[in-house]
Design an enzyme around this catalytic site. Sequence first.
Site, PDB file in Angstrom:
ATOM      1  N   CYS A 171       0.835  -1.661   0.528  1.00  0.00           N
ATOM      2  CA  CYS A 171      -0.071  -0.045   0.077  1.00  0.00           C
ATOM      3  C   CYS A 171       0.544   1.116   0.455  1.00  0.00           C
ATOM      4  O   CYS A 171       0.287   2.743   0.115  1.00  0.00           O
ATOM      5  CB  CYS A 171      -1.212  -0.021   0.941  1.00  0.00           C
ATOM      6  SG  CYS A 171      -2.206  -1.142   1.012  1.00  0.00           S
TER       7      CYS A 171
HETATM    8  N1  CO8 Z   1     -20.085 -10.066   8.969  1.00  0.00           N
HETATM    9  C1  CO8 Z   1     -20.162  -9.766   9.831  1.00  0.00           C
HETATM   10  N2  CO8 Z   1     -19.545 -10.360  11.892  1.00  0.00           N
HETATM   11  C2  CO8 Z   1     -18.136  -9.926  10.855  1.00  0.00           C
HETATM   12  C3  CO8 Z   1     -16.966 -10.085   9.823  1.00  0.00           C
HETATM   13  C4  CO8 Z   1     -18.066 -10.358   9.179  1.00  0.00           C
HETATM   14  N3  CO8 Z   1     -17.878  -9.981   7.402  1.00  0.00           N
HETATM   15  N4  CO8 Z   1     -16.192 -10.824   9.904  1.00  0.00           N
HETATM   16  C5  CO8 Z   1     -16.464 -10.702  11.070  1.00  0.00           C
HETATM   17  N5  CO8 Z   1     -17.036 -10.821  11.984  1.00  0.00           N
HETATM   18  C6  CO8 Z   1     -17.483 -10.375  13.558  1.00  0.00           C
HETATM   19  C7  CO8 Z   1     -16.710 -11.057  13.858  1.00  0.00           C
HETATM   20  O1  CO8 Z   1     -16.685 -12.605  13.610  1.00  0.00           O
HETATM   21  C8  CO8 Z   1     -16.072 -10.858  15.416  1.00  0.00           C
HETATM   22  O2  CO8 Z   1     -17.349 -11.064  16.146  1.00  0.00           O
HETATM   23  P1  CO8 Z   1     -17.065 -11.452  17.956  1.00  0.00           P
HETATM   24  O3  CO8 Z   1     -16.729  -9.969  18.171  1.00  0.00           O
HETATM   25  O4  CO8 Z   1     -18.495 -12.518  17.938  1.00  0.00           O
HETATM   26  O5  CO8 Z   1     -15.933 -12.684  17.530  1.00  0.00           O
HETATM   27  C9  CO8 Z   1     -16.286  -9.427  15.375  1.00  0.00           C
HETATM   28  O6  CO8 Z   1     -17.357  -9.602  14.058  1.00  0.00           O
HETATM   29  C10 CO8 Z   1     -15.396  -8.585  15.046  1.00  0.00           C
HETATM   30  O7  CO8 Z   1     -14.214  -9.245  13.673  1.00  0.00           O
HETATM   31  P2  CO8 Z   1     -12.741  -8.670  13.996  1.00  0.00           P
HETATM   32  O8  CO8 Z   1     -11.954  -8.632  14.973  1.00  0.00           O
HETATM   33  O9  CO8 Z   1     -12.348  -9.094  13.086  1.00  0.00           O
HETATM   34  O10 CO8 Z   1     -13.072  -6.872  13.075  1.00  0.00           O
HETATM   35  P3  CO8 Z   1     -12.562  -6.447  13.430  1.00  0.00           P
HETATM   36  O11 CO8 Z   1     -13.623  -4.583  14.221  1.00  0.00           O
HETATM   37  O12 CO8 Z   1     -10.983  -6.443  13.793  1.00  0.00           O
HETATM   38  O13 CO8 Z   1     -12.707  -5.427  11.856  1.00  0.00           O
HETATM   39  C11 CO8 Z   1     -11.272  -5.194  10.080  1.00  0.00           C
HETATM   40  C12 CO8 Z   1     -12.041  -5.782  11.003  1.00  0.00           C
HETATM   41  C13 CO8 Z   1     -11.893  -4.228   9.435  1.00  0.00           C
HETATM   42  C14 CO8 Z   1     -10.677  -5.407   8.945  1.00  0.00           C
HETATM   43  C15 CO8 Z   1     -10.214  -4.299  11.079  1.00  0.00           C
HETATM   44  O14 CO8 Z   1      -9.165  -5.446  11.199  1.00  0.00           O
HETATM   45  C16 CO8 Z   1      -8.945  -3.656  10.634  1.00  0.00           C
HETATM   46  O15 CO8 Z   1     -10.034  -2.775   8.985  1.00  0.00           O
HETATM   47  N6  CO8 Z   1      -8.089  -4.197  10.503  1.00  0.00           N
HETATM   48  C17 CO8 Z   1      -6.625  -3.180   9.985  1.00  0.00           C
HETATM   49  C18 CO8 Z   1      -5.446  -4.305   8.989  1.00  0.00           C
HETATM   50  C19 CO8 Z   1      -6.149  -3.518   7.293  1.00  0.00           C
HETATM   51  O16 CO8 Z   1      -6.534  -2.591   7.072  1.00  0.00           O
HETATM   52  N7  CO8 Z   1      -6.265  -3.972   6.145  1.00  0.00           N
HETATM   53  C20 CO8 Z   1      -6.996  -4.227   4.783  1.00  0.00           C
HETATM   54  C21 CO8 Z   1      -6.007  -4.571   4.116  1.00  0.00           C
HETATM   55  S1  CO8 Z   1      -3.992  -4.052   4.355  1.00  0.00           S
HETATM   56  C22 CO8 Z   1      -3.781  -1.907   4.021  1.00  0.00           C
HETATM   57  O17 CO8 Z   1      -4.456  -1.710   3.822  1.00  0.00           O
HETATM   58  C23 CO8 Z   1      -2.065  -2.313   5.384  1.00  0.00           C
HETATM   59  C24 CO8 Z   1      -3.510  -1.295   6.752  1.00  0.00           C
HETATM   60  C25 CO8 Z   1      -1.720  -1.186   7.329  1.00  0.00           C
HETATM   61  C26 CO8 Z   1      -1.101  -1.276   7.430  1.00  0.00           C
HETATM   62  C27 CO8 Z   1       0.170  -1.051   8.524  1.00  0.00           C
HETATM   63  C28 CO8 Z   1       1.052  -1.064   8.342  1.00  0.00           C
HETATM   64  C29 CO8 Z   1       2.370   0.016   9.354  1.00  0.00           C
END
Ligand code: CO8
Length: 372
Positions: free
Chosen positions: A157
């Site tokens: 990215c």
């Molecule tokens: N639908 C419904 N529920 C869901 C879904 C879904 N699709 N996916 C997960 N859930 C549920 C899970 O089961 C969990 O349930 P419970 O609490 O009951 O266990 C709950 O939702 C929370 O799950 P997560 O912890 O996985 O959800 P998050 O709140 O963490 O959100 C994200 C997920 C959006 C992916 C978030 O973790 C995020 O954005 N993380 C950062 C990573 C990122 O941005 N990745 C994108 C690609 S990489 C990039 O662009 C670079 C990022 C920065 C790099 C750093 C460099 C220094």
Amino acid sequence: MMGRTAISGTGLFLPSASISNAELVAAFNAFVQGENARNARCIAAGTRQALLPSSEEFIAKASGIRRRHVVTRDGMLDPEVMCPRLPERGEEALSYSAEMGVAAARQALEAAGRTARDIDGVIVSASTMERPYPQIAIEIQQELGITGFGFDMLAACSSATFAIQTAVAMIVAGQARAILCINPEICTSHLNLKDRETHFIFGDAATACIVEAAAVARTGWEIVDARMKSQFSSNIRNNFGPLNRFHPETMGAPDKLITQRGRKVFRDVVPMASAFMVEHLKSLDLRADQLKRLWLHQANGHMNDQIARRVLGRAPLPAEAPCILSDYGNTASAGSMIAFHQHNADLAAGDLGLLCSYGGGYTIGSIVLRKL
Ligand code: CO8
């Protein structure tokens, strides 16, 4: 301080097709239903876990994404396919990423008041490349009629900010008068549509910019200073590569697409990226309140809000750190460039802004800009 250079024009190409969260979730949930029905016996016996459905509400709340542009819808919404399908192009046709890159590049040239004759080099940088060779940059160079050189770069990215810094170094070294930097991001190529945690993240887009000496730039933003950093991490990883054919039994495995430890990445990036920007400003004797705008990598709305708070020392106003995630999703290196492209015209000569990417690797690229 470096020799004075500038971003003198930018361009953006978006594929016309797009997919809403509702469509994506409907396809995902139909896929899950089919898989669970196929595996009903094992699920009942407790030897396999049922797949869980996705939800529109979760996606919008967790990421800020509502829809994304895609190079094709074909296959992406078919529960039996769950993978984008595009016809293969032969060598007589322009490749997909070159086509997107050329469209963005033509806009950037026009915005800078330049033609192919003014450009000495083309750098194509993105999270993934359509092929290893011949390089996409050289294909674009030929299509635009640019003499000189072209090469491809991979920096996840941070591909756009790292390419700009490479271009700056080459211009300062006298290797080129002006360089066209292009980021054709076909992110749906490494998106796992069968994975509930990540199936909604990415969209496709191409951005471009012209980097040249500030003294001759007709318009745009002076590059006041630029920094980059990398630190190894497998928390965002994709094992796709030429050595996959050495072990064909794992060729189609999920690790050949993007995999991530999303929560861990979130926890890492907020302090890392914000501290990097704060240090960068400090080293230039600049205060955050001198910045009129932050153009941040577009991965997650909450992430950017927390990073902007740490950099500015207060909650950012929406206009101070524009978020483009809602309509485009995460477009990898194109994200911060889209924010810059769409949200810089209203600022005045002398205004300062900070363009910053953070991505897989990990990588961080920070560029302080002053409007010409
Ligand atoms: N639908 C419904 N529920 C869901 C879904 C879904 N699709 N996916 C997960 N859930 C549920 C899970 O089961 C969990 O349930 P419970 O609490 O009951 O266990 C709950 O939702 C929370 O799950 P997560 O912890 O996985 O959800 P998050 O709140 O963490 O959100 C994200 C997920 C959006 C992916 C978030 O973790 C995020 O954005 N993380 C950062 C990573 C990122 O941005 N990745 C994108 C690609 S990489 C990039 O662009 C670079 C990022 C920065 C790099 C750093 C460099 C220094």
